[in-house]
Design a protein around this motif. Structure first.
Motif, PDB file in Angstrom:
ATOM      1  N   UNK A  97       0.837  -1.192   0.000  1.00 27.51           N
ATOM      2  CA  UNK A  97       0.000   0.000   0.000  1.00 27.51           C
ATOM      3  C   UNK A  97       0.875   1.246   0.000  1.00 27.51           C
ATOM      4  N   UNK A  98       1.931   1.223   0.829  1.00 30.21           N
ATOM      5  CA  UNK A  98       2.827   2.384   0.865  1.00 30.21           C
ATOM      6  C   UNK A  98       3.464   2.622  -0.500  1.00 30.21           C
ATOM      7  N   UNK A  99       3.968   1.553  -1.108  1.00 28.06           N
ATOM      8  CA  UNK A  99       4.649   1.708  -2.399  1.00 28.06           C
ATOM      9  C   UNK A  99       3.679   2.224  -3.470  1.00 28.06           C
ATOM     10  N   UNK A 100       2.413   1.778  -3.358  1.00 25.54           N
ATOM     11  CA  UNK A 100       1.415   2.216  -4.327  1.00 25.54           C
ATOM     12  C   UNK A 100       1.218   3.731  -4.234  1.00 25.54           C
ATOM     13  N   UNK A 101       1.044   4.215  -3.000  1.00 30.00           N
ATOM     14  CA  UNK A 101       0.863   5.653  -2.800  1.00 30.00           C
ATOM     15  C   UNK A 101       2.114   6.400  -3.242  1.00 30.00           C
ATOM     16  N   UNK A 102       3.263   5.850  -2.893  1.00 23.64           N
ATOM     17  CA  UNK A 102       4.524   6.494  -3.261  1.00 23.64           C
ATOM     18  C   UNK A 102       4.642   6.626  -4.776  1.00 23.64           C
ATOM     19  N   UNK A 103       4.286   5.540  -5.480  1.00 20.65           N
ATOM     20  CA  UNK A 103       4.369   5.573  -6.939  1.00 20.65           C
ATOM     21  C   UNK A 103       3.436   6.629  -7.519  1.00 20.65           C
ATOM     22  N   UNK A 104       2.222   6.710  -6.927  1.00 17.81           N
ATOM     23  CA  UNK A 104       1.259   7.686  -7.421  1.00 17.81           C
ATOM     24  C   UNK A 104       1.781   9.107  -7.214  1.00 17.81           C
ATOM     25  N   UNK A 105       2.327   9.372  -6.000  1.00 16.71           N
ATOM     26  CA  UNK A 105       2.894  10.688  -5.699  1.00 16.71           C
ATOM     27  C   UNK A 105       4.053  10.997  -6.645  1.00 16.71           C
ATOM     28  N   UNK A 106       4.888   9.983  -6.874  1.00 16.25           N
ATOM     29  CA  UNK A 106       6.032  10.196  -7.757  1.00 16.25           C
ATOM     30  C   UNK A 106       5.552  10.507  -9.167  1.00 16.25           C
ATOM     31  N   UNK A 107       4.458   9.831  -9.570  1.00 13.93           N
ATOM     32  CA  UNK A 107       3.906  10.097 -10.907  1.00 13.93           C
ATOM     33  C   UNK A 107       3.409  11.533 -10.993  1.00 13.93           C
ATOM     34  N   UNK A 108       2.742  12.001  -9.920  1.00 11.84           N
ATOM     35  CA  UNK A 108       2.253  13.380  -9.905  1.00 11.84           C
ATOM     36  C   UNK A 108       3.401  14.381  -9.955  1.00 11.84           C
ATOM     37  N   UNK A 109       4.418  14.142  -9.115  1.00 15.58           N
ATOM     38  CA  UNK A 109       5.478  15.128  -8.948  1.00 15.58           C
ATOM     39  C   UNK A 109       6.492  15.086 -10.087  1.00 15.58           C
ATOM     40  N   UNK A 110       6.895  13.866 -10.457  1.00 19.85           N
ATOM     41  CA  UNK A 110       7.988  13.733 -11.423  1.00 19.85           C
ATOM     42  C   UNK A 110       7.470  13.525 -12.835  1.00 19.85           C
ATOM     43  N   UNK A 111       6.147  13.272 -12.939  1.00 21.99           N
ATOM     44  CA  UNK A 111       5.535  13.037 -14.236  1.00 21.99           C
ATOM     45  C   UNK A 111       6.213  11.876 -14.954  1.00 21.99           C
ATOM     46  N   UNK A 112       6.496  10.821 -14.219  1.00 23.11           N
ATOM     47  CA  UNK A 112       7.164   9.673 -14.833  1.00 23.11           C
ATOM     48  C   UNK A 112       6.738   8.404 -14.132  1.00 23.11           C
ATOM     49  N   UNK A 113       6.429   7.358 -14.889  1.00 20.10           N
ATOM     50  CA  UNK A 113       6.323   6.059 -14.245  1.00 20.10           C
ATOM     51  C   UNK A 113       7.357   5.112 -14.840  1.00 20.10           C
ATOM     52  N   UNK A 114       8.339   5.697 -15.517  1.00 24.28           N
ATOM     53  CA  UNK A 114       9.389   4.907 -16.132  1.00 24.28           C
ATOM     54  C   UNK A 114      10.694   5.181 -15.387  1.00 24.28           C
ATOM     55  N   UNK A 115      11.313   4.121 -14.883  1.00 22.68           N
ATOM     56  CA  UNK A 115      12.491   4.332 -14.041  1.00 22.68           C
ATOM     57  C   UNK A 115      13.632   4.985 -14.810  1.00 22.68           C
ATOM     58  N   UNK A 116      13.638   4.831 -16.131  1.00 22.04           N
ATOM     59  CA  UNK A 116      14.718   5.440 -16.912  1.00 22.04           C
ATOM     60  C   UNK A 116      14.655   6.957 -16.910  1.00 22.04           C
ATOM     61  N   UNK A 117      13.427   7.486 -16.763  1.00 17.97           N
ATOM     62  CA  UNK A 117      13.305   8.948 -16.817  1.00 17.97           C
ATOM     63  C   UNK A 117      13.269   9.565 -15.425  1.00 17.97           C
ATOM     64  N   UNK A 118      13.419   8.738 -14.384  1.00 19.04           N
ATOM     65  CA  UNK A 118      13.457   9.292 -13.029  1.00 19.04           C
ATOM     66  C   UNK A 118      14.911   9.545 -12.661  1.00 19.04           C
TER      67      UNK A 118
END
Lengths: 125, 537
Positions: free
Chosen positions: A89-110
């Motif tokens: 659950x934590x990782x899910x929220x973290x991923x969502x926040x990261x998607x909002x903030x960094x605009x990326x769900x691809x590890x290559x672009x993070x």
């Protein structure tokens, strides 16, 4: 029964590792979820799959009268499910926040923490 | 599992009939105090002004509990308390030996310094989001991992530690923290899952999870099976400890959170991995150590040499420190690879040194960042003029990390090199490999001192910033304000003073290390007796 479970566990691990090797965070999350289930099944199987007799001592006796199911793996799995679920659950929220903030769900672009074009170290000294 | 028609008379009593003596309760206090403290602080989260004093008071109490635990363990040997009064293989045991008690004490010292340091930087907003409770939960997880006597319970403490560290990693919510938390989170979750897989297989082989019981029963199992489980454990804990091939998460994440949090992580988290390696590989299943020895040596050599080279290539001071933390892990891996009593002594001494020194280094760089406004060494410079005490602290710590003589890092390095040479001179088929490890240990010292003094030269010695202005005074330096000096500089200086003092008068430190190494090597005796009593032996 053990053979069938072993094959199923192997399948789960294969799928989980395949998904975890992906660059997409959503796939990695799915991989984590399946990995957790693979491990839970593994604990269940290594605890030996025995007869479905509940591990309860009859009244007036000091120990069960016949072979019983091993209760320990179930306790372990219960703990592992709870822990695995909360971390997922934590990782899910973290991923969502990261998607909002960094605009990326691809590890290559993070690359915020490790910039891609990091400068060379200074040559003085 | 199958029961025969045994008469009740033959049954062993399943419950402990004597209550744990009041003195033995000391083993749960180092875990219970921070846990209860965190719960209370969480309820008081809107009273931001109470958080720090309360957290400090809890830590002082924990420190006292740890002291008395260590004293008891030194005086009487390993100490056990079993939960719920079930006899040991069934009830979950907490067993403290010198190794665990020593590490728990040092972690509490580190936490105490960091909680003071936090006063100089954290805003009330972050305090409200649970900064202090998370730190106490982190300490709970770390102490629990050091003091537990049950393998599955160790996994649970790992997860407690992990979730607290996730929280600390993202508190503040800057972009870089989210990015780092993703990498840190996924890889560490994966490592604990591997650990759980190892536990499952070991349980399948020996049918027990109590550490003392595993020590008794593991020798009866076929060696090949145990060795593959050991390899799985090695992978899991090497990931946790950031040893060479599975290390890249550490420099990708440790520089992201607040300096105090990085300091805490650098001091405590990787060392728990090392502790688990020592515990599992040398105590629980030592028969598999021979098969893995070459692998562990290779990991040690690569980590020792590549980590300081990585530090040399960085422009970000905190990322460079991340690589120095890994170099220390290589030294501890060397001790694990030797596996001799002296090797364990070296590894446990190095772990204590690394906890203290790496925390202090990160705190010092935290102060540097606050003064220079950046952690990029190209834009720093001239801090010697601005704060000479800080430059002295940093240089002392660099020497300690590199293992130069009068400082703390020298003693564990000396013991490790000694133990390596001792082994190579003995009749031994692995002598050539052991020379490699000894060579890597020495090379690591040289490279670490180069990388560290380069950082020092750029941050403090050079007059100004990189480029044309390098001879002009750095105009971007802000002096530390009173809060920064009182809560930032003084606690760091106190920690450095402790490091220097232990380095100059190391007899207590070495003695504690010898006790720990003895408890690991004599484990099949004292540790098992402590859990099961005299009956089974």
């Amino acid at each position: 029964m053990e053979t069938a479970l072993a094959i199923l566990i192997g399948l789960f691990f294969t799928v989980a590792i395949y998904l975890l090797l992906s660059r997409s965070l959503i796939r990695m999350l799915l991989g984590i979820a399946i990995l957790g289930n693979a491990v839970n099944l593994l604990i269940f199987t290594v605890g030996r799959v025995t007869r479905e007799v509940p591990p309860i001592v009859p009244e007036g006796e000091y120990q069960p009268l016949e072979a019983i199911a091993n209760p320990l793996p179930q306790a372990l799995i219960l703990t592992a499910i709870v822990i695995g679920f909360s971390l997922f659950a934590f990782l899910l929220v973290l991923t969502y926040r990261a998607y909002q903030e960094l605009n990326a769900d691809n590890t290559d672009t993070m690359r915020v923490a490790e910039p891609d074009d990091s400068p060379r170290p200074p040559l003085s000294y | 599992m199958a029961s025969s028609a045994a008469t009740p008379k033959d049954l062993p009593p399943a419950m402990l009939d004597v209550a744990t003596s009041a003195a033995d309760w000391v083993i749960v206090w180092p875990i219970a105090l921070p846990m209860v403290g965190a719960a209370i602080l969480l309820m008081l989260r809107n009273r931001t002004e109470w958080q720090a004093p309360f957290s400090f008071a809890i830590l002082i109490a924990t420190l006292l509990a740890n002291f008395s635990l260590l004293q008891t363990v030194f005086a009487k040997g390993p100490l056990t308390m079993t939960m719920g009064d079930w006899l040991p293989p069934f009830g979950i045991s907490f067993t403290a030996d010198a190794l665990g008690a020593l590490f728990a004490l040092v972690s509490t010292v580190v936490m105490l310094v960091v909680v003071l340091f936090v006063q100089s930087e954290v805003e009330a907003r972050e305090t409200k989001y649970g900064y202090h409770p998370l730190m106490l939960i982190l300490l709970t997880g770390v102490s629990g991992a050091f003091l537990t006597g049950d393998l599955f319970n160790l996994y649970v403490w790992f997860e407690v530690m992990l979730i607290a560290s996730f929280g600390l990693m993202v508190i503040g919510g800057r972009k870089i923290q989210l990015d780092a938390a993703i990498k840190y989170g996924f890889i560490n979750f994966l490592a604990t899952t591997f650990f759980l897989i190892g536990i499952a297989y070991l349980y399948g082989l020996v049918g027990t999870l109590n550490m003392a019981d595993i020590m008794v029963k593991a020798p009866l199992v076929e060696n090949g099976a145990i060795a593959s489980v050991a390899a799985l454990f090695f992978l899991a804990f090497a990931m946790k400890a950031a040893a060479f091939p599975v290390n890249s998460w550490l420099p990708a994440s440790y520089h992201a959170p607040d300096p105090a949090v990085s300091a805490l992580f650098a001091g405590l988290l990787t060392k728990v991995g090392v502790y688990a390696l020592l515990r599992v590989h040398l105590m629980l299943i030592p028969q598999s150590h021979g098969q893995l020895q070459i692998l562990i040596m290779a990991v040690a050599v690569f980590t020792l040499v590549l980590a300081p080279l990585g530090a040399l290539a960085q422009t970000n001071a905190r990322r460079a420190l991340g690589f120095l933390v890994m170099g220390g892990i290589g030294a501890m891996m060397a001790g694990l690879a030797f596996g001799s009593s002296r090797g364990i002594l070296g590894a446990s001494l190095y772990a204590v040194h690394s906890m203290l020194t790496m925390t202090a280094l990160y705190l010092t760089v935290g102060l540097v960042e606050r003064m220079g406004g950046t952690s990029d060494i190209r834009h720093l410079g001239g801090l010697y003029r601005a704060s000479s005490p800080l430059s002295i602290l940093f240089l002392v710590l660099v020497f300690a990390a590199a293992g130069l003589p009068p400082f703390l890092g020298f003693w564990p390095k000396l013991v490790l090199v000694q133990s390596g040479i001792e082994l190579t001179l003995a009749e031994n088929s692995l002598a050539v490999h052991q020379w490699w490890v000894v060579g890597a240990l020495l090379l690591n010292s040289i490279l670490t001192s180069i990388a560290g003094s380069r950082l020092w030269a750029h941050i403090f010695w050079r007059n100004g910033r990189e480029g044309r202005q390098s001879e002009m005074p750095n105009d971007r330096i802000k002096m530390l304000d009173r809060r920064g000096t009182r809560w930032g500089l003084w606690p760091t200086a106190a920690l450095v003073a402790l490091i220097v003092a232990i380095g100059l008068w190391p007899s207590m430190y070495i003695r504690a290390g010898i006790e720990s190494a003895n408890d690991v090597t004599r484990s099949s005796g004292d540790y098992v007796t402590s859990v099961f009593g005299e009956r089974t032996q």
